[in-house]
Design a protein around this motif. Structure first.
Motif, PDB file in Angstrom:
ATOM      1  N   ARG A 117       0.838  -1.092   0.039  1.00 40.29           N
ATOM      2  CA  ARG A 117       0.058  -0.128   0.096  1.00 40.29           C
ATOM      3  C   ARG A 117       0.873   1.326  -0.237  1.00 40.29           C
ATOM      4  NH1 ARG A 117      -5.132   1.287   0.708  1.00 40.29           N
ATOM      5  NH2 ARG A 117      -5.582   3.437   1.665  1.00 40.29           N
ATOM      6  N   PRO A 118       0.719   2.246  -0.786  1.00 44.25           N
ATOM      7  CA  PRO A 118       1.384   3.521  -1.108  1.00 44.25           C
ATOM      8  C   PRO A 118       1.148   4.410   0.200  1.00 44.25           C
ATOM      9  CG  PRO A 118      -0.561   3.525  -2.647  1.00 44.25           C
ATOM     10  CD  PRO A 118      -0.337   2.094  -1.920  1.00 44.25           C
ATOM     11  N   LEU A 119       2.204   5.007   0.738  1.00 39.62           N
ATOM     12  CA  LEU A 119       2.141   6.221   1.746  1.00 39.62           C
ATOM     13  C   LEU A 119       2.868   7.174   1.063  1.00 39.62           C
ATOM     14  CD1 LEU A 119       2.882   4.024   4.743  1.00 39.62           C
ATOM     15  CD2 LEU A 119       0.698   4.502   4.001  1.00 39.62           C
ATOM     16  N   GLN A 120       2.459   8.415   1.598  1.00 35.88           N
ATOM     17  CA  GLN A 120       3.170   9.851   1.053  1.00 35.88           C
ATOM     18  C   GLN A 120       4.155  10.109   2.084  1.00 35.88           C
ATOM     19  OE1 GLN A 120       1.031  13.469   0.987  1.00 35.88           O
ATOM     20  NE2 GLN A 120      -0.855  12.432   1.727  1.00 35.88           N
ATOM     21  N   SER A 121       5.101  10.480   1.595  1.00 30.33           N
ATOM     22  CA  SER A 121       6.548  10.811   2.545  1.00 30.33           C
ATOM     23  C   SER A 121       7.145  12.202   2.019  1.00 30.33           C
ATOM     24  CB  SER A 121       7.682   9.936   2.512  1.00 30.33           C
ATOM     25  OG  SER A 121       8.680  10.072   3.104  1.00 30.33           O
ATOM     26  N   VAL A 122       6.570  13.205   2.881  1.00 28.42           N
ATOM     27  CA  VAL A 122       7.265  14.467   2.581  1.00 28.42           C
ATOM     28  C   VAL A 122       8.211  14.929   3.048  1.00 28.42           C
ATOM     29  CG1 VAL A 122       6.313  17.117   2.687  1.00 28.42           C
ATOM     30  CG2 VAL A 122       4.627  15.506   2.298  1.00 28.42           C
ATOM     31  N   ALA A 123       9.220  15.283   2.473  1.00 26.64           N
ATOM     32  CA  ALA A 123      10.635  15.558   3.025  1.00 26.64           C
ATOM     33  C   ALA A 123      10.731  16.939   3.302  1.00 26.64           C
ATOM     34  CB  ALA A 123      11.800  15.335   1.738  1.00 26.64           C
ATOM     35  N   GLY A 124      11.623  17.175   4.528  1.00 26.84           N
ATOM     36  CA  GLY A 124      11.735  18.482   4.914  1.00 26.84           C
ATOM     37  C   GLY A 124      13.179  19.037   4.478  1.00 26.84           C
ATOM     38  N   ARG A 125      13.825  18.326   3.631  1.00 28.04           N
ATOM     39  CA  ARG A 125      15.089  18.822   2.883  1.00 28.04           C
ATOM     40  C   ARG A 125      15.549  17.624   1.959  1.00 28.04           C
ATOM     41  NH1 ARG A 125      16.491  18.086   8.083  1.00 28.04           N
ATOM     42  NH2 ARG A 125      16.458  20.592   8.510  1.00 28.04           N
ATOM     43  N   GLY A 126      16.579  18.089   0.948  1.00 28.90           N
ATOM     44  CA  GLY A 126      17.101  17.138   0.247  1.00 28.90           C
ATOM     45  C   GLY A 126      17.770  17.875  -0.759  1.00 28.90           C
ATOM     46  N   THR A 127      18.047  17.233  -1.948  1.00 25.69           N
ATOM     47  CA  THR A 127      18.742  17.742  -3.150  1.00 25.69           C
ATOM     48  C   THR A 127      18.170  17.076  -4.315  1.00 25.69           C
ATOM     49  OG1 THR A 127      20.882  18.124  -1.797  1.00 25.69           O
ATOM     50  CG2 THR A 127      21.143  18.079  -4.316  1.00 25.69           C
ATOM     51  N   ILE A 128      18.236  17.917  -5.385  1.00 24.83           N
ATOM     52  CA  ILE A 128      17.535  17.487  -6.768  1.00 24.83           C
ATOM     53  C   ILE A 128      18.528  18.117  -7.828  1.00 24.83           C
ATOM     54  CG2 ILE A 128      16.265  19.674  -6.901  1.00 24.83           C
ATOM     55  CD1 ILE A 128      13.977  17.925  -8.276  1.00 24.83           C
ATOM     56  N   GLY A 129      18.515  17.233  -8.751  1.00 23.57           N
ATOM     57  CA  GLY A 129      19.398  17.564  -9.736  1.00 23.57           C
ATOM     58  C   GLY A 129      18.907  18.319 -10.842  1.00 23.57           C
ATOM     59  N   LEU A 130      19.512  19.691 -11.286  1.00 27.01           N
ATOM     60  CA  LEU A 130      19.001  20.145 -12.789  1.00 27.01           C
ATOM     61  C   LEU A 130      19.831  19.993 -13.711  1.00 27.01           C
ATOM     62  CD1 LEU A 130      17.100  22.533 -13.928  1.00 27.01           C
ATOM     63  CD2 LEU A 130      19.053  24.268 -13.136  1.00 27.01           C
TER      64      LEU A 130
END
Length: 471
Positions: A117-130
């Motif tokens: 069963r899917p759950l949503q996980s909201v992150a408080g910080r992180g790094t994404i690639g551009l």
């Protein structure tokens, strides 16, 4: 509930996503990606934001997730655009950082229970690639970014590890010229997407984000008020499902997508909505209800934005859900069909805010066909709230040629069941674009075309009659 962060659950999540949600269909006409589509650089963009947490999917997220599973697609949304002259990579990175901070769905990934069963996980910080791509000097940067956009839509999506947005800059002769932004549909619906674009374009004047984010929506839905709303909605669904035919046995078919561009239909709908003092979407629903083949009540599944609910008006999130209504309109005068569809549609709009898992249980217990009826999505912007200019006369309606239909996609992966999307035609400001999807095992191409033609013809006929009867 098992800890979704465990290695077992993560392995289940990856297997589920890989097995049930395949690569999205390529955008027709976008062009085939070539070997040059390799980023020359990936800029790490660090971000932070509030609202971190883990919980159930909201009803809107759950409904679009079930659609993804059914269609075997991660339903990418977004597109590419031209960058203003003088745009820098640093400027685009700042925009991406602002987006990730402001919109919690952009920082939301899925975690899965041991049962899948899917759950949503909201992150408080992180790094994404551009990602940064260099278009060859002698190549067309628009064709390059279109191919890049199609490639990013076509690549499989990892719901556990990937952030739900893929952003890439295209440079041509050293200068950033184009931007591709592709997101999973779990992020937002169409109205939320338009709000997102408007706020990003005017970041300096964007006020506080006051919309109710999905994690908070899910908490409300699990509470007393949410359970009461769900119970009322389910009573409506149960009454309507009782009127549906039984679920048919499985049958092999192909899934088709077609487009009808029509100037006759908007002219007629302008007349009908003005003379009957009715919402133009209600007019369209009544026309299609009377055009549907078969006996029994006309079943309509309108897409409902749910943005009339508190906290949803300005939220960038997936809050749209399918409603359901049934109206006995066969053989009735159009005025009476319009009235009956209007009454039924009001209930559909009111009770589209519902737990989709509970609705699926109702279908299963009743043995009813969950794909019955016409799935209808009025996505217009320019003409949704009214048509400009004077009401057309009868001569203009008689002179309007029938719409032009072309079939654009044939595939094995399913679309929605028999479905019509209505848009203002970007190629012709005076036309509507009707996009039809059909399962040939249920309704062949000829039948789907006949449905569109009957709605268009009836609209013109009723509009002319109304004009000639009006003193």
């Amino acid at each position: 509930m098992p800890d979704p962060a465990t290695a077992t659950a993560t392995a289940t999540a990856t297997a589920t996503a890989t097995a049930t949600v395949t690569a999205a269909r390529a955008v027709p006409g976008a062009g085939a990606p070539g070997p040059a589509l390799t980023p020359v650089r990936r800029i790490p963009v660090r971000f932070s934001g509030d609202g971190a947490g883990l919980g159930e999917l909201s009803w809107g997220q759950r409904e679009i997730w079930l659609t993804m599973l059914r269609q075997r697609s991660w339903l990418p949304i977004g597109g590419w655009s031209r960058l203003a002259p003088g745009t820098t990579l640093a400027g685009v990175a700042d925009e991406l950082r602002w987006i990730m901070r402001r919109y919690r769905p952009m920082r939301t990934r899925l975690r899965f229970t041991a049962g899948g069963r899917p759950l949503q996980s909201v992150a408080g910080r992180g790094t994404i690639g551009l990602d940064v791509y260099d278009c060859p000097d002698d190549a067309d940067p628009e064709a390059f970014v279109a191919a890049l956009d199609a490639r990013d839509r076509g690549r499989p999506f990892d719901f556990v590890e990937e952030w739900p947005v893929r952003m890439a800059v295209v440079r041509h002769r050293g200068a950033p010229t184009h931007l591709s932004t592709v997101m999973t549909h779990l992020v937002t619906d169409g109205l939320g997407g338009r709000l997102f674009l408007a706020e990003v374009a005017d970041r300096a004047n964007a006020g506080p984000d006051t919309g109710l984010p999905p994690l908070d929506q899910a908490r409300w839905q699990a509470g007393d008020a949410g359970r009461r709303q769900n119970a009322k909605a389910l009573r409506h669904w149960e009454r309507t499902i009782a009127r549906l035919p039984a679920k048919p046995p499985p049958a092999a078919g192909r899934f088709l997508r077609g487009e009808l561009r029509t100037t006759a239909l908007p002219l007629a709908v302008h007349v009908l909505s003005e003379r009957a003092d009715a919402d133009s979407s209600q007019v369209l629903m009544a026309l299609f209800a009377q055009a549907l083949p078969g006996d029994g009540p006309a079943v309509l599944r309108p897409m409902v934005s749910n943005r009339f609910r508190r906290g949803f008006e300005r939220v960038v999130a997936m809050v749209a859900q399918r409603g359901i209504c049934a109206a006995d309109v066969a053989g009735e005068p159009f005025a009476e069909a319009l009235r009956r569809v209007g009454v039924a549609a009001m209930a559909a709009y009111k009770y589209a805010y519902v737990d989709p898992d509970a609705v699926a249980g109702l279908y299963a217990r009743a043995g009813a066909d969950p794909d019955a009826g016409l799935w209808f999505n009025d996505r217009r912007v320019a003409t949704r709230q009214g048509f400009g200019g004077p009401v057309p006369d009868a001569d203009a309606l008689r002179a309007a040629a029938p719409g032009r239909l072309r079939w654009t996609v044939e595939q094995d992966d399913p679309f929605d069941p028999l479905s019509v999307d209505v848009d203002d035609d970007g190629e012709d400001p005076g036309a509507l674009l009707l996009t039809v999807f059909t399962d040939t095992a249920r309704l062949p191409a000829a039948g789907a075309e006949a449905l569109l033609r009957r709605a268009e013809e009836r609209a013109v006929r009723e509009a002319i009659a109304m004009l000639e009867e009006t003193p």
